[in-house]
Design a protein around this motif. Sequence first.
Motif, mmCIF file in Angstrom:
data_model
loop_
_atom_site.group_PDB
_atom_site.id
_atom_site.type_symbol
_atom_site.label_atom_id
_atom_site.label_comp_id
_atom_site.label_asym_id
_atom_site.label_seq_id
_atom_site.Cartn_x
_atom_site.Cartn_y
_atom_site.Cartn_z
ATOM 1 N N LEU A 268 7.732 -28.196 38.130
ATOM 2 C CA LEU A 268 9.127 -28.508 38.406
ATOM 3 C C LEU A 268 9.462 -27.897 39.753
ATOM 4 C CD1 LEU A 268 11.036 -27.780 35.069
ATOM 5 C CD2 LEU A 268 10.939 -29.973 36.243
ATOM 6 N N ARG A 269 10.166 -28.667 40.592
ATOM 7 C CA ARG A 269 10.565 -28.160 41.898
ATOM 8 C C ARG A 269 12.013 -28.553 42.181
ATOM 9 N NH1 ARG A 269 6.099 -30.558 45.739
ATOM 10 N NH2 ARG A 269 7.640 -29.939 47.307
ATOM 11 N N TYR A 270 12.689 -27.737 42.968
ATOM 12 C CA TYR A 270 14.046 -28.091 43.374
ATOM 13 C C TYR A 270 14.022 -29.393 44.171
ATOM 14 C CZ TYR A 270 16.514 -23.846 41.901
ATOM 15 O OH TYR A 270 17.103 -22.850 41.162
ATOM 16 N N ASN A 271 14.992 -30.242 43.879
ATOM 17 C CA ASN A 271 15.122 -31.548 44.528
ATOM 18 C C ASN A 271 15.796 -31.349 45.891
ATOM 19 O OD1 ASN A 271 15.764 -34.146 45.333
ATOM 20 N ND2 ASN A 271 16.376 -34.820 43.283
ATOM 21 N N SER A 272 15.042 -31.566 46.967
ATOM 22 C CA SER A 272 15.564 -31.295 48.310
ATOM 23 C C SER A 272 16.709 -32.219 48.704
ATOM 24 C CB SER A 272 14.434 -31.404 49.339
ATOM 25 O OG SER A 272 13.873 -32.708 49.329
ATOM 26 N N SER A 273 16.880 -33.321 47.986
ATOM 27 C CA SER A 273 18.014 -34.212 48.284
ATOM 28 C C SER A 273 19.304 -33.711 47.653
ATOM 29 C CB SER A 273 17.712 -35.636 47.793
ATOM 30 O OG SER A 273 17.676 -35.686 46.378
ATOM 31 N N GLN A 274 19.186 -32.720 46.750
ATOM 32 C CA GLN A 274 20.365 -32.200 46.047
ATOM 33 C C GLN A 274 20.738 -30.790 46.472
ATOM 34 O OE1 GLN A 274 22.032 -33.683 43.181
ATOM 35 N NE2 GLN A 274 20.501 -34.829 42.036
ATOM 36 N N VAL A 275 19.741 -29.995 46.840
ATOM 37 C CA VAL A 275 20.013 -28.603 47.201
ATOM 38 C C VAL A 275 19.148 -28.220 48.401
ATOM 39 C CG1 VAL A 275 20.629 -27.875 44.849
ATOM 40 C CG2 VAL A 275 18.251 -27.689 45.621
ATOM 41 N N ARG A 276 19.596 -27.166 49.099
ATOM 42 C CA ARG A 276 18.815 -26.596 50.200
ATOM 43 C C ARG A 276 17.994 -25.447 49.643
ATOM 44 N NH1 ARG A 276 19.600 -23.253 55.113
ATOM 45 N NH2 ARG A 276 21.140 -22.067 53.915
ATOM 46 N N LEU A 277 16.679 -25.456 49.899
ATOM 47 C CA LEU A 277 15.781 -24.493 49.274
ATOM 48 C C LEU A 277 16.229 -23.051 49.534
ATOM 49 C CD1 LEU A 277 13.191 -24.454 47.551
ATOM 50 C CD2 LEU A 277 11.888 -24.234 49.683
ATOM 51 N N ALA A 278 16.687 -22.745 50.734
ATOM 52 C CA ALA A 278 17.103 -21.377 51.070
ATOM 53 C C ALA A 278 18.267 -20.896 50.217
ATOM 54 C CB ALA A 278 17.466 -21.291 52.549
ATOM 55 N N ASP A 279 19.021 -21.833 49.637
ATOM 56 C CA ASP A 279 20.188 -21.460 48.828
ATOM 57 C C ASP A 279 19.843 -21.170 47.379
ATOM 58 O OD1 ASP A 279 21.838 -21.797 51.028
ATOM 59 O OD2 ASP A 279 22.317 -23.891 50.530
ATOM 60 N N VAL A 280 18.630 -21.500 46.954
ATOM 61 C CA VAL A 280 18.357 -21.468 45.518
ATOM 62 C C VAL A 280 17.192 -20.583 45.104
ATOM 63 C CG1 VAL A 280 19.445 -23.701 45.032
ATOM 64 C CG2 VAL A 280 17.036 -23.622 45.712
ATOM 65 N N VAL A 281 16.257 -20.283 46.014
ATOM 66 C CA VAL A 281 15.122 -19.433 45.643
ATOM 67 C C VAL A 281 15.520 -17.966 45.764
ATOM 68 C CG1 VAL A 281 13.353 -21.116 46.212
ATOM 69 C CG2 VAL A 281 14.189 -19.563 47.987
ATOM 70 N N THR A 282 14.755 -17.076 45.091
ATOM 71 C CA THR A 282 15.131 -15.659 45.030
ATOM 72 C C THR A 282 13.902 -14.764 45.116
ATOM 73 O OG1 THR A 282 14.880 -15.280 42.642
ATOM 74 C CG2 THR A 282 16.936 -16.315 43.365
ATOM 75 N N GLN A 283 14.177 -13.488 45.318
ATOM 76 C CA GLN A 283 13.168 -12.463 45.125
ATOM 77 C C GLN A 283 12.852 -12.379 43.615
ATOM 78 O OE1 GLN A 283 11.743 -10.304 47.712
ATOM 79 N NE2 GLN A 283 12.594 -12.020 48.861
ATOM 80 N N PRO A 284 11.729 -11.752 43.219
ATOM 81 C CA PRO A 284 11.471 -11.547 41.795
ATOM 82 C C PRO A 284 12.614 -10.761 41.153
ATOM 83 C CG PRO A 284 9.533 -11.015 43.091
ATOM 84 C CD PRO A 284 10.651 -11.217 44.065
ATOM 85 N N TYR A 285 12.821 -10.975 39.863
ATOM 86 C CA TYR A 285 13.990 -10.413 39.168
ATOM 87 C C TYR A 285 14.117 -8.904 39.339
ATOM 88 C CZ TYR A 285 11.260 -8.199 35.473
ATOM 89 O OH TYR A 285 10.408 -7.361 34.790
ATOM 90 N N ASP A 286 12.983 -8.174 39.355
ATOM 91 C CA ASP A 286 13.059 -6.720 39.396
ATOM 92 C C ASP A 286 13.272 -6.185 40.803
ATOM 93 O OD1 ASP A 286 10.521 -7.577 40.149
ATOM 94 O OD2 ASP A 286 9.490 -5.817 39.343
ATOM 95 N N LYS A 287 13.365 -7.060 41.795
ATOM 96 C CA LYS A 287 13.658 -6.651 43.165
ATOM 97 C C LYS A 287 15.030 -7.143 43.614
ATOM 98 C CE LYS A 287 9.924 -4.358 43.814
ATOM 99 N NZ LYS A 287 9.985 -2.877 43.959
ATOM 100 N N ILE A 288 15.822 -7.637 42.676
ATOM 101 C CA ILE A 288 17.156 -8.132 43.002
ATOM 102 C C ILE A 288 18.169 -7.027 42.739
ATOM 103 C CG2 ILE A 288 18.921 -9.866 42.489
ATOM 104 C CD1 ILE A 288 16.685 -11.758 41.616
ATOM 105 N N SER A 289 18.727 -6.477 43.799
ATOM 106 C CA SER A 289 19.747 -5.435 43.678
ATOM 107 C C SER A 289 21.064 -6.078 43.242
ATOM 108 C CB SER A 289 19.945 -4.731 45.017
ATOM 109 O OG SER A 289 20.489 -5.638 45.964
ATOM 110 N N PRO A 290 22.029 -5.274 42.754
ATOM 111 C CA PRO A 290 23.341 -5.851 42.410
ATOM 112 C C PRO A 290 23.980 -6.593 43.576
ATOM 113 C CG PRO A 290 23.134 -3.661 41.459
ATOM 114 C CD PRO A 290 21.927 -3.864 42.324
ATOM 115 N N ALA A 291 23.840 -6.059 44.796
ATOM 116 C CA ALA A 291 24.433 -6.737 45.961
ATOM 117 C C ALA A 291 23.744 -8.070 46.221
ATOM 118 C CB ALA A 291 24.338 -5.833 47.189
#
Length: 452
Positions: free
Chosen positions: A10-33
């Motif tokens: 499964l991959r984000y649909n580039s016609s619907q979203v911009r990849l930079a807006d939706v991908v993240t760091q791994p969950y344990d490296k996501i600070s509250p900010a």
Amino acid sequence: MARIYPFRALRYNSSQVRLADVVTQPYDKISPALQQAYYQRSPYNLVRIILGLPELFDQPGDAASDIYARAAGDFASWRRNGILAQENEPSIFAYAQRFAVPSTAGDGEPETLVERRGLIALGHLHDYADGVVFRHEQTLAKPKSDRLNLLRTTRAHFGQLFMLYSDPANTIESLIFTDGAAPEMEVTDDYGVLHRVWRISDPAVIRLVTAEMADRKLIIADGHHRYETALAYAREHAPETMATPHESSPTALPAPPWPEAAAMMTFVNMDSDGLVILPTHRVVHSLAHFDAAVFFDQAKHAFELKQLDTNDTSALLAQLGADRADTTSFLAITTGGATLLTLKPEISSAALAALSPRQQQLDVVRLHTLVLEELLGLTPEDIRQQTHLRYLRDADEAMAQVRTGQADIAFLVRPITLEQLREVAFAGEVMPQKSTDFYPKLLSGLTIYALD
């Protein structure tokens, strides 16, 4: 043998979203900010699934109104509405990360630009006893419970486990990377790391890669908690009897014996360039009656103490890095300043004597055994449950928590080397939790493995 499989990602649909807006760091490296920033970027940012925020009317214990139920609901909705689209054919992926190496010694040297290359595919979940997958550090109880809840409700893997293999001839990379080919995905993350991904669906190439990987042994670099969670989930869903496989075609691509038997992984050659290990510092807090003077008085038995006349983080890390490599040294940060602790060579400990010689030589093992446990009184269970203990990559943040009263004492450490990690892992041993911090992290959301 290491079994890997192509998959219909499964991959984000580039016609619907911009990849930079939706991908993240791994969950344990996501600070509250960073979590808040991800929420604001897009209603489809993956953080809403892998690390959702609690809401006002959430009821503890109510499975219908908690972060895991919302994660499953969002995931199903995004699939229905085409935000996430599934590939038509099984594929593997070449994954390159270009980044500047952060300085850990405060030496003022310019950052070096390097590239780390890997292979994204499904990997079979082996018991450690099989001698195929090796861990190198202990795990913590809370993250495994959290990840298992998420896996049970969503039935999907959203990030890749980071696995190391040995390939001195660089055979596998040569099969999957083609000079000049345009990537299908390209994004720069919050730390300035450029991530590029190429999809490979050619069955002939896939069969060559899976055959080359078959005789490799794997070390978990990052993702011990998720690996053990996925392994537990695979056991929960293992069929009582395995169906007799049909006569397979010579052209058939390999597939997991059941969906839960594999997880999404990125395989990186430990013999290639681009592997960077950063230290993870220890911050101790909420101790009853902590007294820095008493601590240092007790530490004199085992350590040479040197009070440093600076509070500049770069200068402190430079002094730590300059200390002899054949000695155990770390910095103790208290409200009174910074002190360099260097282990006296004649010191022995019954707790250390119970460990192998290779373990006894590791700074982080000596810190846990001689300081956290023997001097500060933390039990192994305290450490497993993260009672009184935090792990931080950022030395400035660790020092700030002491200065602001959020912590009693912090310990800044030197990084583990790849050779030390390799020796410990292949010997079937483990280091303390959070002994390594591979940089950069693998982005979550580039590809997703849905079990249904």
